[in-house]
Scaffold this motif. Sequence first.
Motif, PDB file in Angstrom:
ATOM      1  N   ALA A 199      82.242  19.828  40.583  1.00  0.00           N
ATOM      2  CA  ALA A 199      83.239  18.854  40.111  1.00  0.00           C
ATOM      3  C   ALA A 199      82.741  17.431  40.370  1.00  0.00           C
ATOM      4  O   ALA A 199      82.880  16.545  39.525  1.00  0.00           O
ATOM      5  N   TRP A 200      82.136  17.242  41.534  1.00  0.00           N
ATOM      6  CA  TRP A 200      81.600  15.916  41.899  1.00  0.00           C
ATOM      7  C   TRP A 200      80.482  15.501  40.933  1.00  0.00           C
ATOM      8  O   TRP A 200      80.460  14.376  40.422  1.00  0.00           O
ATOM      9  N   LEU A 201      79.595  16.451  40.675  1.00  0.00           N
ATOM     10  CA  LEU A 201      78.456  16.205  39.783  1.00  0.00           C
ATOM     11  C   LEU A 201      78.940  15.776  38.394  1.00  0.00           C
ATOM     12  O   LEU A 201      78.498  14.763  37.841  1.00  0.00           O
ATOM     13  N   PHE A 202      79.886  16.534  37.872  1.00  0.00           N
ATOM     14  CA  PHE A 202      80.370  16.231  36.525  1.00  0.00           C
ATOM     15  C   PHE A 202      81.221  14.964  36.500  1.00  0.00           C
ATOM     16  O   PHE A 202      81.233  14.249  35.507  1.00  0.00           O
ATOM     17  N   ARG A 203      81.911  14.719  37.610  1.00  0.00           N
ATOM     18  CA  ARG A 203      82.712  13.487  37.649  1.00  0.00           C
ATOM     19  C   ARG A 203      81.794  12.265  37.545  1.00  0.00           C
ATOM     20  O   ARG A 203      82.118  11.283  36.891  1.00  0.00           O
ATOM     21  N   ILE A 204      80.646  12.342  38.214  1.00  0.00           N
ATOM     22  CA  ILE A 204      79.687  11.225  38.128  1.00  0.00           C
ATOM     23  C   ILE A 204      79.263  11.023  36.672  1.00  0.00           C
ATOM     24  O   ILE A 204      79.255   9.907  36.158  1.00  0.00           O
ATOM     25  N   LEU A 205      78.930  12.142  36.014  1.00  0.00           N
ATOM     26  CA  LEU A 205      78.482  12.036  34.617  1.00  0.00           C
ATOM     27  C   LEU A 205      79.615  11.529  33.718  1.00  0.00           C
ATOM     28  O   LEU A 205      79.392  10.644  32.873  1.00  0.00           O
ATOM     29  N   VAL A 206      80.808  12.083  33.915  1.00  0.00           N
ATOM     30  CA  VAL A 206      81.951  11.650  33.089  1.00  0.00           C
ATOM     31  C   VAL A 206      82.172  10.144  33.247  1.00  0.00           C
ATOM     32  O   VAL A 206      82.377   9.419  32.264  1.00  0.00           O
ATOM     33  N   ASN A 207      82.077   9.669  34.488  1.00  0.00           N
ATOM     34  CA  ASN A 207      82.257   8.226  34.735  1.00  0.00           C
ATOM     35  C   ASN A 207      81.138   7.405  34.093  1.00  0.00           C
ATOM     36  O   ASN A 207      81.383   6.334  33.544  1.00  0.00           O
ATOM     37  N   LEU A 208      79.923   7.924  34.183  1.00  0.00           N
ATOM     38  CA  LEU A 208      78.796   7.203  33.566  1.00  0.00           C
ATOM     39  C   LEU A 208      78.980   7.105  32.050  1.00  0.00           C
ATOM     40  O   LEU A 208      78.762   6.046  31.451  1.00  0.00           O
ATOM     41  N   VAL A 209      79.389   8.226  31.452  1.00  0.00           N
ATOM     42  CA  VAL A 209      79.611   8.236  29.999  1.00  0.00           C
ATOM     43  C   VAL A 209      80.726   7.258  29.641  1.00  0.00           C
ATOM     44  O   VAL A 209      80.611   6.474  28.695  1.00  0.00           O
ATOM     45  N   ARG A 210      81.794   7.297  30.432  1.00  0.00           N
ATOM     46  CA  ARG A 210      82.933   6.402  30.162  1.00  0.00           C
ATOM     47  C   ARG A 210      82.503   4.933  30.302  1.00  0.00           C
ATOM     48  O   ARG A 210      82.809   4.103  29.450  1.00  0.00           O
ATOM     49  N   ASP A 211      81.751   4.642  31.375  1.00  0.00           N
ATOM     50  CA  ASP A 211      81.284   3.257  31.575  1.00  0.00           C
ATOM     51  C   ASP A 211      80.388   2.814  30.425  1.00  0.00           C
ATOM     52  O   ASP A 211      80.461   1.680  29.969  1.00  0.00           O
ATOM     53  N   HIS A 212      79.555   3.734  30.001  1.00  0.00           N
ATOM     54  CA  HIS A 212      78.674   3.390  28.878  1.00  0.00           C
ATOM     55  C   HIS A 212      79.490   3.117  27.620  1.00  0.00           C
ATOM     56  O   HIS A 212      79.218   2.164  26.879  1.00  0.00           O
ATOM     57  N   GLY A 213      80.498   3.965  27.417  1.00  0.00           N
ATOM     58  CA  GLY A 213      81.370   3.779  26.241  1.00  0.00           C
ATOM     59  C   GLY A 213      82.054   2.424  26.269  1.00  0.00           C
ATOM     60  O   GLY A 213      82.146   1.744  25.246  1.00  0.00           O
ATOM     61  N   ARG A 214      82.518   2.033  27.463  1.00  0.00           N
ATOM     62  CA  ARG A 214      83.192   0.730  27.590  1.00  0.00           C
ATOM     63  C   ARG A 214      82.214  -0.406  27.343  1.00  0.00           C
ATOM     64  O   ARG A 214      82.536  -1.373  26.653  1.00  0.00           O
ATOM     65  N   ALA A 215      81.013  -0.270  27.917  1.00  0.00           N
ATOM     66  CA  ALA A 215      80.010  -1.325  27.729  1.00  0.00           C
ATOM     67  C   ALA A 215      79.650  -1.444  26.259  1.00  0.00           C
ATOM     68  O   ALA A 215      79.480  -2.544  25.732  1.00  0.00           O
TER      69      ALA A 215
END
Lengths: 200, 193
Positions: free
Chosen positions: B72-88
């Motif tokens: 869950a931790w591993l995927f949460r990091i990726l989900v956050n990275l994807v979301r941050d990238h989407g926002r950027a």
Amino acid sequence: MTHLNLHEACMLEVSGELGQKARQHLLARLHDDPRARAEYETIKADYALLRGATDQAIPEDAKAQIVVAIKTGVHRQLRERKRQQNAEIRSRFTYSALTGISAVAACLIVTLSIVSVQHNRTQSRDLAVAQAEDTLRDYIIADSDNMTDVAIASLNRQITNADTALQQAAPVESSGNRAKLLDLTSPFADDDVLEDPSGT
Amino acid sequence: MDAQAITALLTRCRAGDNSAWDALVDAYWQRLFGYALRATGNNDLAQDLVQETFLRIVQRLDRYDDQGKFEAWLFRILVNLVRDHGRAQSRHPTQSTVVDNNGQQGDLTDDIANDGPAPHEPVHDREQVSHLLVALRKLSETDRQILLLRHFADMPFKDIAKTLNCPIGTVLARAHRALAKLRTIMEVTNDPS
């Protein structure tokens, strides 16, 4: 998860995550209720479509490239991290060593300063004692004619006692003590030592 | 990989064992990549994000308190990275790309039917999948996250709930809603009239 609604139960069933009891309950409902069966089939079709997109395998050579790139990055990061940790340890050690050396140097400087000041003071006092002794000696010699034999003997005894006490009790640096023992601050305070030249 | 095996692997990783890190990458990269690829629609970007996920694990593993939630931790990091990238990307938009069936990139505005089909693949399926991928991108971020985690990262709903920090009932409800929206979008795409 005892109160699953139909959608939730269908999704979990299609996902293969539904428990045995809930599954039996769902299957019974699907058997009896055509609308529930339609709902289940719709979700199943959605899943199949999504699975179709998932199954589009990445070519093997691309897979290999990707995994090698990821591993290379991870290994690089591990090396970098190790290097940083070593640098931190070195830095911490250097800081401790420098702190220690600084403390020792500070102590040394303070000690040398104290010794130096003490040494100068001792020298000054020694000089003062020597001068006082000379003065006393000159005075005694000059006034010996006016002193009785008993007084001279008493004076000699006092000087001898003082010297002995000085050697036993007062080391070299305690020239203050020597001065006290000899009572050079008031060499003529003892009336027993000198006789009044006028004989009164 | 069961929880005990993951714990043992993480212990070796903490000790700086390179082969353990390789094993960890081997165990998870494909699921992470599957999620990132479908979430971003860009092969290179997905690879970068997966790599960044592992790099963050390297940086933070010492502080990670293993309570059986590593995945869950591993995927949460990726989900956050994807979301941050989407926002950027939404702040500094560039040309969007979508990955087609063969992992080839194309512009979202390209006529999907113009992409040549793979020889072994029926044209109908290929079109359907292309429509699906475009439709997925039209979903809200939360809805898309759940579908991508379930179908492209092969994550059970209970783990998705852990990853997204919400009750499983909410995840199931959102997943159901997302599927319904996806269906609607695809029906519109398939039948423009």
